[in-house]
Design an enzyme around this catalytic site. Structure first.
Site, PDB file in Angstrom:
ATOM      1  N   GLU A  24     -37.530 -92.823  69.430  1.00  0.00           N
ATOM      2  CA  GLU A  24     -38.747 -92.813  70.031  1.00  0.00           C
ATOM      3  C   GLU A  24     -39.211 -91.974  70.776  1.00  0.00           C
ATOM      4  O   GLU A  24     -40.366 -91.688  70.627  1.00  0.00           O
ATOM      5  CB  GLU A  24     -39.085 -94.091  69.441  1.00  0.00           C
ATOM      6  CG  GLU A  24     -40.469 -94.729  70.182  1.00  0.00           C
ATOM      7  CD  GLU A  24     -41.120 -95.941  70.467  1.00  0.00           C
ATOM      8  OE1 GLU A  24     -40.373 -96.646  70.090  1.00  0.00           O
ATOM      9  OE2 GLU A  24     -42.127 -96.331  71.156  1.00  0.00           O
ATOM     10  N   TYR A  63     -62.521 -73.847  61.954  1.00  0.00           N
ATOM     11  CA  TYR A  63     -63.151 -73.055  62.009  1.00  0.00           C
ATOM     12  C   TYR A  63     -63.139 -71.260  61.054  1.00  0.00           C
ATOM     13  O   TYR A  63     -64.498 -70.778  60.724  1.00  0.00           O
ATOM     14  CB  TYR A  63     -62.451 -72.024  63.117  1.00  0.00           C
ATOM     15  CG  TYR A  63     -63.115 -72.329  64.811  1.00  0.00           C
ATOM     16  CD1 TYR A  63     -64.605 -72.962  64.832  1.00  0.00           C
ATOM     17  CD2 TYR A  63     -62.541 -73.154  65.228  1.00  0.00           C
ATOM     18  CE1 TYR A  63     -65.236 -73.451  66.233  1.00  0.00           C
ATOM     19  CE2 TYR A  63     -62.669 -74.337  66.565  1.00  0.00           C
ATOM     20  CZ  TYR A  63     -64.315 -74.254  67.363  1.00  0.00           C
ATOM     21  OH  TYR A  63     -64.740 -74.682  67.512  1.00  0.00           O
ATOM     22  N   ASP A 113     -37.836 -98.379  70.897  1.00  0.00           N
ATOM     23  CA  ASP A 113     -38.554 -99.478  72.033  1.00  0.00           C
ATOM     24  C   ASP A 113     -38.380-101.447  71.057  1.00  0.00           C
ATOM     25  O   ASP A 113     -38.677-100.954  69.833  1.00  0.00           O
ATOM     26  CB  ASP A 113     -40.283 -99.748  72.666  1.00  0.00           C
ATOM     27  CG  ASP A 113     -39.866 -98.828  73.335  1.00  0.00           C
ATOM     28  OD1 ASP A 113     -38.915 -98.480  73.949  1.00  0.00           O
ATOM     29  OD2 ASP A 113     -41.309 -97.925  73.896  1.00  0.00           O
TER      30      ASP A 113
END
Lengths: 612, 368
Positions: B202, B109, B254
């Site tokens: 994580e 913008y 994980d």
């Protein structure tokens, strides 16, 4: 086999009345449009034939403007043509199949049938007469009020007056049921496009809503008029050949009182009654001045050995030239007689010539265009006929063989284009310029070519930019100076245009592009009765393609010049926009106060060749 | 447990800012002088095409090759994007000087105030990456931040440099939800810490558990929530903690191929950021959950999807997965065709992961 039904012959008027759909008068919308076309085209044709620059005024007025469509309209067309002689007017406008256009040359309409059909349609739907004003000398104007007697195919003159006038020309006004709300766009299109292809004419149209359309002459010279010519061998079929043979020989003479009177007149015996021998002597003396059919009667008399009194009581049934027999019916004795003819006499030769017709070579050279003696003899050899074969003796099978061979013989010269009337490159270009005010225009008139024995010429013009709105290619199709407005889908011109790969010619997107295509031929191969689209004959397709390719190449070279100029302008604008920004930003980045002097670079930037 | 980090010359935020300002000024001067001389200015932009992204075994990260494209004002079709790049440098210079931050969307913008038009945000985003490549500085240095945010918690004292907070100090253990790693944390000076370790994790849920279980105190650790794939600002902070504070970095993810790769990106960067050099922690260690841990700790598992398996085979072609534990774990994953999340330890009690797994893995990590 028995039938209680009666077999009546119907008149041509009756036939068209019953089959008006065929001629384009199926509903009020289509009928109004067709009627306009027929009258305008007749007016233009009449002027063309006399070399008069046409002024054609069309007006359509509602009888009762308040009524909803479909409703009765008064359709008037006025021209400055040669007019029609007073005595022909009732027949020309009150008889179906009465026309002056039976001949082989290019014209808008074929036989002048349509105008009578329009009158017939008007009469059927409104029961109003037709008004015709005609002046052939520019001094006296004949004014007729006519209706058609449909069953008798005869005109009924309701009123005939004469008035003083100062102009030649024809004006016709009919009342017919129409639907202008639906047909209007089509009619306006028709008038617009007709003016485009007839730049030497002034065409005006006053429509029922009070709008006035004026298309004035753009050029003041007429294209050369076409000439009437004989058919080309490729363009005839068995039926045409039969008709041509019929024209070239005499049938077995009827020896009625009428004929006998004619013989007497030519021999100068109207007051005298001579015996057989005296008659024959007189005939011998006057032989060279006798007309052909009289000679035939004299020849017959020489074998019959009869005087006029006896001759009037018989009917000749057969003249068998090969078996040298003559058969006649004697009314007095109610009996048939057969006599022998002496083959050694001059009279026998005379009969042979007339009954058997011309020789093949003479038939070919006299009745067809561009066939010389050598070609005719070569053809006879090709077709397996003797050159001196009498065409009158040909059996049906031989005629079919003749017709087939005419189609297949490879060395006939191509058809004579002098019967064609193309508009010409210059008037076409001027017309297109006046209509579209384009940035670029190019036109071409191809040389004459032929398909199936019919000569044709393709003219084409291409225009780009100017007043033409963008939105893709607009194709104006014309055939014999008639605009083809509808059924565009399957037209050969559009097929050729669609196959062009415009990107090869530097034309992109939806260009402001107009193509005007004009096919002139003695016979345009229309796909449908509606005469709105041209079938794709390979010869025509090829000519169209060559014309379009030529024009497209011209367009391409214009486009690349234009492209360079546009690119330069675009460059200038881009640098004008961005360079000051770059200067502003780098000044602050560099921590300087004063902007660098980049103005000189703006000029240089434009001159750099595009690098991408 | 205090490995001697290889410490490149320590740069404070202020120094970085100054050197960037100089870099921008030099570029601006270059172009200014070109214009003065009537020469069409240009930028050399390192090519970011796939063929120009190579793995540098010495740096242990992806870098751009030698291929460079010239963006010249001589070329009409490049004029617009040159001006865009120029504007961005100009605008970033203002941001840096005025110590203001902005977002990718802001940039899109802001351009409109200067008659520099971007067709859409992807176009302006792309120009931002171009400028990163030209300057070899991440956009965060230019005070341009992405929307994504992650968090940090632990005993770390920082000093703000953002306007209004200059000189103000904070300790990042003051707030139990942790601190957003935003513009102010990205631009702060690192003052002091008692921590001996950084644990990057994580998932936000586990981050909260670690705070609750006082992992920061028990293990003398700074805890960082990477919120999935670590954003650049997070990776940059991890690098600073390692380089400037001398803290070793360990990573918990994980037990699946995506987790393994999250660790790899922290360690050696991503192909997307091949044009940047300061976002990697080559010494960082992946603690788990490894594929081999799944069996060892008898973790509940879920089956892999097709795309999981495809991702494994894709990574097997990556040069960084050609040896050692990285290679081995991929093979085991492929063999198991099952995966386990960090939360799987909850089967054995909510604190099982902090009480048992973490100490064991930290011990093991010493020998990695």
């Amino acid at each position: 086999m028995s039938s209680k039904g009666t077999f009546d012959q119907i008149s041509p008027s009756e036939f068209f009345y019953r089959n008006r759909d065929l001629a384009g008068f199926s509903n009020p919308t289509r009928s109004l449009y067709t009627a306009v076309r027929e009258f305008v085209e007749n007016a233009l044709d009449a002027c063309d034939q006399q070399g008069i620059l046409p002024d054609v005024h069309l007006s359509i007025k509602a009888v009762d403007p308040e009524k909803p469509d479909p409703k009765p309209y008064i359709l008037s067309v006025k021209d400055n043509g040669p007019g029609i002689e007073s005595k022909h007017v009732p027949l020309a406008f009150g008889t179906v199949l009465y026309g002056s256009k039976f001949g082989l040359k290019q014209a808008r309409g074929m036989f002048g049938l349509g105008a009578t059909m329009a009158i017939l349609y008007g009469q059927i739907t409104t029961n109003k007469p037709v008004f015709v004003k005609s002046s052939t000398d520019g001094k006296i104007q004949d004014e007729f009020e006519l209706i058609l007697d449909i069953q008798k195919n005869k005109p009924i003159v309701l009123k005939h007056e004469t008035q003083d006038t100062s102009k030649t020309g024809l004006s016709i006004s009919i009342c017919l049921e129409g639907d202008y709300a639906k047909a209007g766009a089509k009619i306006r299109d028709y008038v617009y496009q007709t003016s485009l292809i007839t730049p030497y004419a002034t065409v005006t149209f006053d429509d029922p809503k009070g709008e006035k359309f004026r298309y004035t002459k753009i050029v003041r010279s007429m294209p050369p008029a076409p000439t009437i010519i004989s058919p080309h061998p490729y363009g005839v079929d068995v039926e045409t050949i039969k008709r041509m043979i019929g024209d070239s020989k005499f049938s077995i003479p009827t020896v009625d009182n009428n004929t006998i009177e004619k013989v007497k007149t030519e021999l100068g015996l109207r007051k005298k009654d001579l015996n057989y021998t005296e008659i024959m002597e007189r005939a011998k003396r006057r032989w060279s001045s006798l007309s052909r059919n009289i000679r035939v009667v004299i020849a017959v008399m020489s074998f019959l050995k009869m005087d006029f009194a006896k001759l009037s009581k018989i009917r000749i049934d057969d003249i068998d030239v090969s078996r040298k027999k003559l058969t006649y019916w004697d009314f007095g004795e109610s009996k048939s007689f057969t006599i022998d003819m002496d083959p050694e006499t001059d009279y026998y030769k005379q009969l042979t010539n007339t009954v058997q017709g011309e020789t093949l070579v003479s038939f070919l050279t006299k009745r067809f265009q561009r066939v010389g003696r050598t070609t005719a003899e070569k053809f006879a050899d090709f077709a397996g006929f003797k050159p001196e074969k009498r065409i009158g003796t040909m059996t049906n099978e031989e005629l079919v063989k003749l017709s087939d061979s005419l189609q297949k013989f490879p060395t006939f010269l191509s058809p004579d284009p002098s019967c064609l009337a193309p508009l010409g490159a210059e008037p076409l270009e001027k017309g297109m310029k006046a209509f579209f005010n384009p940035d670029f225009i190019s036109v071409i008139q191809r040389g004459a070519s032929a398909y199936s024995g019919f000569p044709f010429v393709v003219e084409m013009g291409i225009a780009y930019g100017g007043d033409i709105p963008p939105g893709g290619t607009k194709v104006y199709r014309f055939a014999n100076r008639i605009p083809l407005l509808y059924d565009e889908g399957s037209d050969v011109v559009l097929k050729v245009v669609e196959e062009i790969d415009w990107s090869r010619y530097k034309v992109k997107g939806d260009p402001p592009l107009v193509i005007v295509s004009h096919i002139c031929s003695t016979r345009i191969p229309y796909k449908t009765v509606g005469k709105e689209n041209v079938a794709d004959r390979p010869e025509i397709e090829r000519e169209l393609r060559l014309a379009l390719q030529f024009l497209s190449r011209k367009l391409a070279s214009y486009m690349s010049k234009r492209g360079l100029a546009e690119m330069e302008k675009k460059r200038a604008n881009l640098y004008l926009k961005y360079l000051p920004l770059v200067a502003q930003f780098c000044t602050e980045l560099a921590g300087k106060q004063k902007e660098p002097d980049y103005k000189k670079m703006l000029k240089e930037a434009v001159s750099i060749e595009a690098e991408t | 447990m205090k490995p001697k980090p290889k410490t490149p010359p320590k740069k404070s935020t202020e120094e970085r800012r100054k050197s960037l300002a100089q870099l921008l000024k030099n570029k601006g001067t270059e172009i200014y002088e070109d214009l003065e001389k009537g020469k069409f200015p240009s930028f050399s932009v390192p090519s970011r095409s796939v063929s120009n992204i190579v793995y540098d075994t010495k740096l242990r990260q992806y870098v751009l090759g030698s291929s460079v494209s010239l963006r010249s004002t001589r070329n009409m079709s490049q004029l617009r994007s040159f001006t865009q790049l120029m504007w961005l440098a100009f605008f970033a210079n203002r941001l840096v000087n005025e110590k203001k931050s902005s977002t990718l969307r802001d940039i899109y913008y802001s351009s409109q105030a200067f008659a520099v038009d971007f067709e859409d945000q992807p176009e302006s985003d792309n120009i931002i990456v171009d400028l990163e490549a030209v300057l070899t500085r991440p956009r965060e240095d230019l005070h341009i931040f992405p929307e994504e945010r992650s968090s940090v918690f632990g005993d770390l004292t920082i000093e703000y440099t953002v306007p209004g907070y200059e000189g103000k100090r904070s300790n990042l253990s003051d707030h139990p939800d942790g601190y957003l790693i935003g513009p102010s944390l990205s631009s702060c000076e690192l003052v002091d810490t008692s921590a001996e370790l950084v644990i990057a994790i994580e998932k936000g849920g586990l981050f909260t558990r670690f705070v609750e279980e006082k992992v920061d105190k028990k293990f003398k650790a700074i805890i960082v929530d990477t919120a999935g794939q670590a954003p650049r600002s997070t990776r940059y902070l991890l690098k600073r903690l390692h380089d400037e504070m001398g803290l070793p970095v360990v990573i918990l993810t994980d037990g699946d191929v995506y987790g393994e790769h999250i660790a790899m990106v922290i360690k050696s960067g991503s192909a997307n950021a091949a044009h940047l050099r300061e976002l990697t922690v080559p010494d960082a260690k992946w603690l788990g959950v490894w594929a081999s841990d799944i069996e060892k700790y008898k973790l509940p598992t879920i089956p892999m999807t097709e795309s999981d398996i495809k991702r494994i085979t894709d990574l097997q072609k990556d040069p960084r997965y050609q040896e050692g534990n990285w290679k081995k774990q991929l093979e085991i994953f492929l063999k198991l065709k099952r995966k386990a999340e960090l939360e799987a330890f909850s089967k054995y009690g909510l604190t099982n992961i902090t009480d048992k797994y973490l100490p064991e893995k930290l011990e093991l990590a010493k020998s990695l």
